[in-house]
Design an enzyme around this catalytic site. Structure first.
Site, PDB file in Angstrom:
ATOM      1  N   TYR A 145      46.449  38.978  27.515  1.00 52.35           N
ATOM      2  CA  TYR A 145      45.611  38.374  26.471  1.00 52.35           C
ATOM      3  C   TYR A 145      45.986  38.863  25.068  1.00 52.35           C
ATOM      4  O   TYR A 145      45.143  38.818  24.161  1.00 52.35           O
ATOM      5  CB  TYR A 145      44.136  38.653  26.759  1.00 52.35           C
ATOM      6  CG  TYR A 145      43.539  37.734  27.813  1.00 52.35           C
ATOM      7  CD1 TYR A 145      43.538  36.340  27.638  1.00 52.35           C
ATOM      8  CD2 TYR A 145      42.951  38.244  28.973  1.00 52.35           C
ATOM      9  CE1 TYR A 145      42.979  35.494  28.588  1.00 52.35           C
ATOM     10  CE2 TYR A 145      42.391  37.396  29.925  1.00 52.35           C
ATOM     11  CZ  TYR A 145      42.407  36.022  29.732  1.00 52.35           C
ATOM     12  OH  TYR A 145      41.848  35.179  30.662  1.00 52.35           O
ATOM     13  N   HIS A 155      41.582  31.102  34.729  1.00 57.09           N
ATOM     14  CA  HIS A 155      42.498  31.004  33.584  1.00 57.09           C
ATOM     15  C   HIS A 155      43.582  29.983  33.893  1.00 57.09           C
ATOM     16  O   HIS A 155      44.052  29.913  35.027  1.00 57.09           O
ATOM     17  CB  HIS A 155      43.178  32.367  33.339  1.00 57.09           C
ATOM     18  CG  HIS A 155      44.375  32.274  32.436  1.00 57.09           C
ATOM     19  ND1 HIS A 155      44.269  32.302  31.064  1.00 57.09           N
ATOM     20  CD2 HIS A 155      45.693  32.090  32.708  1.00 57.09           C
ATOM     21  CE1 HIS A 155      45.487  32.162  30.529  1.00 57.09           C
ATOM     22  NE2 HIS A 155      46.372  32.036  31.502  1.00 57.09           N
ATOM     23  N   ASN A 167      33.892  32.684  33.118  1.00 54.95           N
ATOM     24  CA  ASN A 167      34.273  31.272  33.323  1.00 54.95           C
ATOM     25  C   ASN A 167      35.312  31.078  34.431  1.00 54.95           C
ATOM     26  O   ASN A 167      36.037  30.087  34.453  1.00 54.95           O
ATOM     27  CB  ASN A 167      34.689  30.619  31.994  1.00 54.95           C
ATOM     28  CG  ASN A 167      35.898  31.274  31.370  1.00 54.95           C
ATOM     29  OD1 ASN A 167      36.438  32.239  31.913  1.00 54.95           O
ATOM     30  ND2 ASN A 167      36.331  30.760  30.236  1.00 54.95           N
ATOM     31  N   GLU A 213      53.667  33.767  30.743  1.00 51.99           N
ATOM     32  CA  GLU A 213      52.698  34.314  31.706  1.00 51.99           C
ATOM     33  C   GLU A 213      53.317  34.429  33.106  1.00 51.99           C
ATOM     34  O   GLU A 213      53.074  35.405  33.810  1.00 51.99           O
ATOM     35  CB  GLU A 213      51.435  33.441  31.715  1.00 51.99           C
ATOM     36  CG  GLU A 213      50.661  33.575  30.414  1.00 51.99           C
ATOM     37  CD  GLU A 213      49.524  32.576  30.236  1.00 51.99           C
ATOM     38  OE1 GLU A 213      48.857  32.640  29.175  1.00 51.99           O
ATOM     39  OE2 GLU A 213      49.292  31.721  31.124  1.00 51.99           O
ATOM     40  N   LYS A 267      39.774  34.507  38.182  1.00 48.73           N
ATOM     41  CA  LYS A 267      39.288  35.758  37.604  1.00 48.73           C
ATOM     42  C   LYS A 267      38.372  36.487  38.598  1.00 48.73           C
ATOM     43  O   LYS A 267      37.958  35.894  39.612  1.00 48.73           O
ATOM     44  CB  LYS A 267      38.563  35.442  36.281  1.00 48.73           C
ATOM     45  CG  LYS A 267      39.493  34.841  35.201  1.00 48.73           C
ATOM     46  CD  LYS A 267      38.696  34.432  33.956  1.00 48.73           C
ATOM     47  CE  LYS A 267      39.601  33.914  32.857  1.00 48.73           C
ATOM     48  NZ  LYS A 267      38.821  33.495  31.659  1.00 48.73           N
TER      49      LYS A 267
HETATM   50  P1  GDP Z   1      40.871  29.570  27.752  1.00 47.55           P
HETATM   51  O1  GDP Z   1      42.319  29.304  27.464  1.00 47.55           O
HETATM   52  O2  GDP Z   1      40.071  28.313  27.956  1.00 47.55           O
HETATM   53  O3  GDP Z   1      40.654  30.531  28.889  1.00 47.55           O
HETATM   54  O4  GDP Z   1      40.233  30.231  26.432  1.00 47.55           O
HETATM   55  P2  GDP Z   1      40.870  31.295  25.386  1.00 47.55           P
HETATM   56  O5  GDP Z   1      42.334  31.473  25.619  1.00 47.55           O
HETATM   57  O6  GDP Z   1      40.424  30.874  24.022  1.00 47.55           O
HETATM   58  O7  GDP Z   1      40.096  32.642  25.744  1.00 47.55           O
HETATM   59  C1  GDP Z   1      40.469  33.399  26.862  1.00 47.55           C
HETATM   60  C2  GDP Z   1      39.219  33.842  27.579  1.00 47.55           C
HETATM   61  O8  GDP Z   1      38.468  34.688  26.712  1.00 47.55           O
HETATM   62  C3  GDP Z   1      38.238  32.717  27.941  1.00 47.55           C
HETATM   63  O9  GDP Z   1      38.577  32.054  29.141  1.00 47.55           O
HETATM   64  C4  GDP Z   1      36.945  33.484  28.061  1.00 47.55           C
HETATM   65  O10 GDP Z   1      36.871  34.175  29.325  1.00 47.55           O
HETATM   66  C5  GDP Z   1      37.086  34.522  26.950  1.00 47.55           C
HETATM   67  N1  GDP Z   1      36.452  34.059  25.721  1.00 47.55           N
HETATM   68  C6  GDP Z   1      36.900  33.122  24.851  1.00 47.55           C
HETATM   69  N2  GDP Z   1      36.059  32.957  23.826  1.00 47.55           N
HETATM   70  C7  GDP Z   1      35.034  33.827  24.054  1.00 47.55           C
HETATM   71  C8  GDP Z   1      33.830  34.140  23.349  1.00 47.55           C
HETATM   72  O11 GDP Z   1      33.519  33.575  22.305  1.00 47.55           O
HETATM   73  N3  GDP Z   1      33.024  35.099  23.913  1.00 47.55           N
HETATM   74  C9  GDP Z   1      33.341  35.737  25.082  1.00 47.55           C
HETATM   75  N4  GDP Z   1      32.511  36.658  25.566  1.00 47.55           N
HETATM   76  N5  GDP Z   1      34.461  35.464  25.770  1.00 47.55           N
HETATM   77  C10 GDP Z   1      35.300  34.521  25.264  1.00 47.55           C
HETATM   78 MG    MG Z   2      43.769  30.621  26.789  1.00 43.03          MG
END
Ligand code: GDP
Ligand code: MG
Length: 148
Positions: free
Chosen positions: A49, A115, A112, A126, A9
């Protein structure tokens, strides 16, 4: 062989972690099958997303992903989808184990660094979205030193 989509990212790029991250996947024994450095449009980030479009953090997430260049990659290997997620660590970096990428280099969930596809089916979607032109066909000459 399984494939996964990995994206460094904008914060991972800005923080100079591109080499470190690629190195971790390479050293594990996975093979790089696609790599590009690009800044994506808002509509593209929204497609990537799409599953999260109802979440309250969706807008902020899209802003984050379009805020600078990213490194998009396809990695190949046995169980690379789930093992890639293990190498990356839990979504919230404060809960990611030390030794994982997020555990070692990040603090906030909204910054974080990286991805990784969460299933073989998401990986397929993807990779089709990010690499419509297809991926490289090659096999490492180390293959028989990595796989029994
Ligand atoms: P991943 O698969 O571990 O990347 O997590 P997800 O698919 O659930 O979410 C995608 C991305 O959205 C995450 O990597 C974070 O950058 C962001 N994200 C997820 N949950 C949160 C949240 O509660 N708050 C914020 N600000 N960002 C979030
Ligand atoms: Mg994810």
């Amino acid at each position: 062989m399984e494939h996964t989509f990995i994206m460094i990212k904008p914060d991972g790029v800005q923080r100079g972690l591109v080499g470190e991250i690629i190195s971790r996947f390479e050293k594990k024994g996975f093979s790089l099958k696609g790599l590009k450095f690009l800044t994506v449009e808002r509509s593209f980030a929204e497609s990537h997303y799409a599953d999260l479009s109802a979440k309250p953090f969706f807008n902020g997430l899209v802003e984050y992903i379009v805020s600078g260049p990213v490194v998009a990659m396809v990695w190949e290997g046995k169980s690379v989808v789930s093992t890639g997620r293990t190498i990356i660590g839990a979504t919230n970096p404060l809960a990611s184990a030390p030794g994982t990428i997020r555990g070692d280099f990040a603090i906030d969930i909204g910054r974080n660094i990286i991805h990784g596809s969460d299933s073989v089916e998401s990986a397929r979607k993807e990779i089709a979205l990010w690499f419509p032109e297809g991926i490289a066909e090659w096999q490492s000459s180390l293959h028989s030193w990595i796989y029994e």
